[in-house]
Design a protein around this motif. Structure first.
Motif, mmCIF file in Angstrom:
data_model
loop_
_atom_site.group_PDB
_atom_site.id
_atom_site.type_symbol
_atom_site.label_atom_id
_atom_site.label_comp_id
_atom_site.label_asym_id
_atom_site.label_seq_id
_atom_site.Cartn_x
_atom_site.Cartn_y
_atom_site.Cartn_z
ATOM 1 N N GLU A 133 26.709 5.659 26.074
ATOM 2 C CA GLU A 133 26.042 4.338 25.315
ATOM 3 C C GLU A 133 27.205 3.915 24.803
ATOM 4 O OE1 GLU A 133 23.202 2.891 25.256
ATOM 5 O OE2 GLU A 133 22.283 4.559 26.484
ATOM 6 N N GLU A 134 27.656 2.998 25.184
ATOM 7 C CA GLU A 134 29.087 1.954 24.818
ATOM 8 C C GLU A 134 28.903 1.555 23.217
ATOM 9 O OE1 GLU A 134 30.713 -1.155 27.268
ATOM 10 O OE2 GLU A 134 29.838 0.072 28.972
ATOM 11 N N GLU A 135 27.690 1.392 22.780
ATOM 12 C CA GLU A 135 27.530 0.979 21.360
ATOM 13 C C GLU A 135 27.941 2.336 20.406
ATOM 14 O OE1 GLU A 135 24.787 0.482 23.542
ATOM 15 O OE2 GLU A 135 25.943 -1.471 24.305
ATOM 16 N N GLU A 136 27.869 3.432 20.900
ATOM 17 C CA GLU A 136 27.785 4.687 19.990
ATOM 18 C C GLU A 136 29.253 5.124 19.930
ATOM 19 O OE1 GLU A 136 25.014 7.429 20.986
ATOM 20 O OE2 GLU A 136 23.174 5.886 20.871
ATOM 21 N N LEU A 137 30.293 4.399 20.847
ATOM 22 C CA LEU A 137 31.576 5.114 20.984
ATOM 23 C C LEU A 137 32.387 4.639 19.823
ATOM 24 C CD1 LEU A 137 32.192 4.707 24.653
ATOM 25 C CD2 LEU A 137 31.631 6.880 23.488
ATOM 26 N N ASP A 138 33.291 5.561 19.173
ATOM 27 C CA ASP A 138 34.233 5.169 18.154
ATOM 28 C C ASP A 138 35.618 5.540 18.649
ATOM 29 O OD1 ASP A 138 32.218 4.476 16.118
ATOM 30 O OD2 ASP A 138 31.948 6.476 15.825
ATOM 31 N N GLU A 139 36.789 4.541 18.390
ATOM 32 C CA GLU A 139 38.057 4.868 18.705
ATOM 33 C C GLU A 139 38.361 6.432 18.268
ATOM 34 O OE1 GLU A 139 41.510 2.623 17.743
ATOM 35 O OE2 GLU A 139 40.023 0.652 17.960
ATOM 36 N N GLY A 140 38.925 7.053 19.278
ATOM 37 C CA GLY A 140 39.434 8.598 19.079
ATOM 38 C C GLY A 140 38.566 9.466 19.656
ATOM 39 N N ASP A 141 36.929 9.048 20.067
ATOM 40 C CA ASP A 141 36.079 9.907 20.567
ATOM 41 C C ASP A 141 36.451 10.611 21.836
ATOM 42 O OD1 ASP A 141 34.403 9.371 18.570
ATOM 43 O OD2 ASP A 141 32.928 8.188 19.511
ATOM 44 N N VAL A 142 36.396 11.923 22.161
ATOM 45 C CA VAL A 142 36.655 12.432 23.185
ATOM 46 C C VAL A 142 35.746 12.521 24.131
ATOM 47 C CG1 VAL A 142 37.879 14.553 24.172
ATOM 48 C CG2 VAL A 142 38.726 13.613 21.966
ATOM 49 N N LEU A 143 35.662 12.332 25.580
ATOM 50 C CA LEU A 143 34.771 12.347 26.540
ATOM 51 C C LEU A 143 35.358 13.334 27.525
ATOM 52 C CD1 LEU A 143 33.758 8.610 26.894
ATOM 53 C CD2 LEU A 143 32.730 10.266 25.276
ATOM 54 N N SER A 144 34.626 13.541 28.455
ATOM 55 C CA SER A 144 34.822 14.477 29.605
ATOM 56 C C SER A 144 34.256 13.742 31.030
ATOM 57 C CB SER A 144 34.138 15.924 29.532
ATOM 58 O OG SER A 144 34.766 16.797 30.760
ATOM 59 N N CYS A 145 35.001 13.417 32.086
ATOM 60 C CA CYS A 145 34.516 13.029 33.302
ATOM 61 C C CYS A 145 33.740 14.126 33.823
ATOM 62 C CB CYS A 145 35.525 12.630 33.944
ATOM 63 S SG CYS A 145 35.145 11.849 35.457
ATOM 64 N N ASP A 146 32.600 13.838 34.288
ATOM 65 C CA ASP A 146 31.620 15.023 34.988
ATOM 66 C C ASP A 146 32.505 14.901 36.605
ATOM 67 O OD1 ASP A 146 29.940 15.440 32.886
ATOM 68 O OD2 ASP A 146 28.606 13.831 33.695
ATOM 69 N N GLU A 147 33.030 14.264 37.006
ATOM 70 C CA GLU A 147 33.509 14.036 38.459
ATOM 71 C C GLU A 147 34.818 14.656 38.529
ATOM 72 O OE1 GLU A 147 32.172 12.891 41.343
ATOM 73 O OE2 GLU A 147 30.589 12.404 40.258
ATOM 74 N N CYS A 148 35.826 14.551 37.773
ATOM 75 C CA CYS A 148 37.197 15.126 37.966
ATOM 76 C C CYS A 148 37.503 16.110 36.900
ATOM 77 C CB CYS A 148 38.087 14.024 38.017
ATOM 78 S SG CYS A 148 38.596 13.043 36.469
ATOM 79 N N GLY A 149 36.611 16.071 35.630
ATOM 80 C CA GLY A 149 37.038 17.289 34.537
ATOM 81 C C GLY A 149 37.974 16.617 33.743
ATOM 82 N N ALA A 150 38.331 15.486 34.019
ATOM 83 C CA ALA A 150 39.606 14.949 32.826
ATOM 84 C C ALA A 150 39.096 14.779 31.437
ATOM 85 C CB ALA A 150 40.018 13.608 33.196
ATOM 86 N N SER A 151 39.810 15.203 30.755
ATOM 87 C CA SER A 151 39.440 15.028 29.019
ATOM 88 C C SER A 151 39.833 13.676 28.950
ATOM 89 C CB SER A 151 40.322 15.894 28.131
ATOM 90 O OG SER A 151 39.996 15.850 26.978
ATOM 91 N N LEU A 152 38.963 12.785 28.216
ATOM 92 C CA LEU A 152 39.305 11.383 28.000
ATOM 93 C C LEU A 152 39.389 10.871 26.414
ATOM 94 C CD1 LEU A 152 37.280 10.063 31.097
ATOM 95 C CD2 LEU A 152 39.905 10.404 30.986
ATOM 96 N N THR A 153 40.027 10.058 25.900
ATOM 97 C CA THR A 153 39.940 9.678 24.503
ATOM 98 C C THR A 153 39.612 8.166 24.528
ATOM 99 O OG1 THR A 153 41.460 11.172 23.836
ATOM 100 C CG2 THR A 153 41.243 9.417 22.517
ATOM 101 N N VAL A 154 38.792 7.600 23.691
ATOM 102 C CA VAL A 154 38.234 6.197 23.529
ATOM 103 C C VAL A 154 39.652 5.659 22.872
ATOM 104 C CG1 VAL A 154 36.718 4.655 22.388
ATOM 105 C CG2 VAL A 154 35.960 6.685 23.518
ATOM 106 N N ALA A 155 40.358 4.583 23.565
ATOM 107 C CA ALA A 155 41.508 4.088 23.095
ATOM 108 C C ALA A 155 41.032 2.771 22.313
ATOM 109 C CB ALA A 155 42.649 3.636 24.307
ATOM 110 N N SER A 156 40.090 2.168 22.808
ATOM 111 C CA SER A 156 39.494 0.953 22.277
ATOM 112 C C SER A 156 37.813 0.814 22.504
ATOM 113 C CB SER A 156 40.303 -0.173 22.893
ATOM 114 O OG SER A 156 39.716 -1.595 22.548
ATOM 115 N N VAL A 157 37.266 0.110 21.563
ATOM 116 C CA VAL A 157 35.861 0.086 21.626
ATOM 117 C C VAL A 157 35.558 -1.411 21.964
ATOM 118 C CG1 VAL A 157 35.169 1.979 20.202
ATOM 119 C CG2 VAL A 157 35.731 -0.296 19.085
ATOM 120 N N ASN A 158 36.127 -2.301 21.945
ATOM 121 C CA ASN A 158 35.959 -3.734 22.116
ATOM 122 C C ASN A 158 36.980 -4.480 22.946
ATOM 123 O OD1 ASN A 158 34.555 -6.205 22.437
ATOM 124 N ND2 ASN A 158 34.620 -6.700 20.324
#
Length: 79
Positions: free
Chosen positions: A14-39
């Protein structure tokens, strides 16, 4: 819709629930991702962060060496 910057796969969040700095994981490639910007929502691979850190580490080391040389030159002037 948010996409993985490494493999371009869709990430189900949910894009509305993301904050800068949140860490996500890609289900396809397993990459660890950080939210760099929210808007707009932009994700950055943590691998990219490590590469950037390595560049800065080199510069800091070089800067420290320059400062030490300057300190030694100043000491020589006083002797």
């Amino acid at each position: 819709m948010v996409s993985c910057p490494k493999c371009d796969a869709s990430i189900d969040v949910e894009e509305e629930e993301l904050d800068e700095g949140d860490v996500l994981s890609c289900d396809e490639c397993g990459a660890s991702l950080t939210v760099a910007s929210v808007n707009p929502v932009e994700l950055q691979s943590e691998d990219e962060d490590e590469e950037d850190d390595e560049d800065y580490d080199y510069d800091e080391d070089e800067e420290d060496a320059d400062e030490e040389e300057e300190d030694e030159e100043e000491e020589e002037q006083w002797h």
